[in-house]
Design a protein around this motif. Structure first.
Motif, PDB file in Angstrom:
ATOM      1  N   GLY A  70       0.676  -1.454   0.016  1.00  0.00           N
ATOM      2  CA  GLY A  70      -0.218  -0.315   0.166  1.00  0.00           C
ATOM      3  C   GLY A  70       1.175   1.167   0.129  1.00  0.00           C
ATOM      4  O   GLY A  70       2.077   1.447  -0.504  1.00  0.00           O
ATOM      5  N   SER A  74      -3.419   4.589   3.006  1.00  0.00           N
ATOM      6  CA  SER A  74      -4.282   3.689   2.302  1.00  0.00           C
ATOM      7  C   SER A  74      -3.453   2.112   2.340  1.00  0.00           C
ATOM      8  O   SER A  74      -2.757   2.209   1.100  1.00  0.00           O
ATOM      9  CB  SER A  74      -5.322   3.844   0.922  1.00  0.00           C
ATOM     10  N   GLY A  75      -4.124   0.935   2.318  1.00  0.00           N
ATOM     11  CA  GLY A  75      -3.427  -0.438   1.997  1.00  0.00           C
ATOM     12  C   GLY A  75      -3.824  -1.217   3.162  1.00  0.00           C
ATOM     13  O   GLY A  75      -4.415  -1.323   3.606  1.00  0.00           O
ATOM     14  N   VAL A 105      -6.416  -2.855   7.190  1.00  0.00           N
ATOM     15  CA  VAL A 105      -6.744  -2.504   6.048  1.00  0.00           C
ATOM     16  C   VAL A 105      -7.424  -0.659   6.378  1.00  0.00           C
ATOM     17  O   VAL A 105      -8.171  -0.753   7.262  1.00  0.00           O
ATOM     18  CB  VAL A 105      -7.919  -3.409   5.887  1.00  0.00           C
ATOM     19  N   ASP A 107      -7.994   2.585   4.681  1.00  0.00           N
ATOM     20  CA  ASP A 107      -8.392   3.384   3.055  1.00  0.00           C
ATOM     21  C   ASP A 107      -9.165   4.668   3.932  1.00  0.00           C
ATOM     22  O   ASP A 107     -10.265   5.241   3.752  1.00  0.00           O
ATOM     23  CB  ASP A 107      -9.197   2.933   2.287  1.00  0.00           C
TER      24      ASP A 107
END
Length: 164
Positions: A70, A74-75, A105, A107
């Protein structure tokens, strides 16, 4: 008198014998095998890992790593940990293991915005080349993932690193 002197010399010779005896190299404990490796696939998409035997060159050991994929905001970030067992000889080993990987996670505009974390389990079945002394190591393996959404049996990976 000669008999007493002979007996004394014989006892002295027998008494110092263990001092000069050499130990068999198989009896000498070997330091635990340690390695670092990069991994593609497995319990993390891309990761850097440390692996160590509890004693010797094979048998039980553990691994810990970190990685993901990422960008800054984000990633996926993951931390895999696990136990494994090596059986084999001459640098060629069957590796069996299990562990867990904590993943986050994200985002969003910052790392902490819209992030979700979870933990999943994994198994490990594979081949490991690890030299008896220092040098290049390599692994290829199947690593089924055990998640809340089910089991993904046909997941695997490869790795390469260095034993020190």
């Amino acid at each position: 008198m000669k008999l007493n002197l002979f007996a004394l010399c014989l006892l002295f010779t027998i008494g110092i014998q263990p001092i000069f005896a050499q130990r068999n190299l198989d009896d000498v404990p070997q330091p635990p095998a340690r390695s670092v490796f990069g991994e593609i696939g497995g319990p993390c998409l891309f990761s850097a890992n440390y692996d160590q035997r509890f004693k010797g060159q094979k048998g039980w050991g553990f691994r810990v790593g970190m990685g993901g994929i990422g960008f800054l905001t984000s990633g996926v970030f993951a931390v895999p940990v696990g136990f494994n067992h090596l059986s084999g000889s001459d640098g060629h080993y069957l590796e069996l293991g299990a562990g867990a990987s904590a993943i986050t996670v994200t985002d969003g505009e910052s790392f902490f915005e819209n992030s979700n974390s979870t933990v999943f389990g994994y198994l490990n079945f594979g081949y490991r080349y690890q030299p008896e002394k220092k040098g290049f190591t390599a692994r290829v393996f199947i690593s089924p993932l055990i998640t809340g959404a089910g089991v993904f049996p046909f997941y695997g990976g490869i790795s390469a690193g260095f034993k020190f």
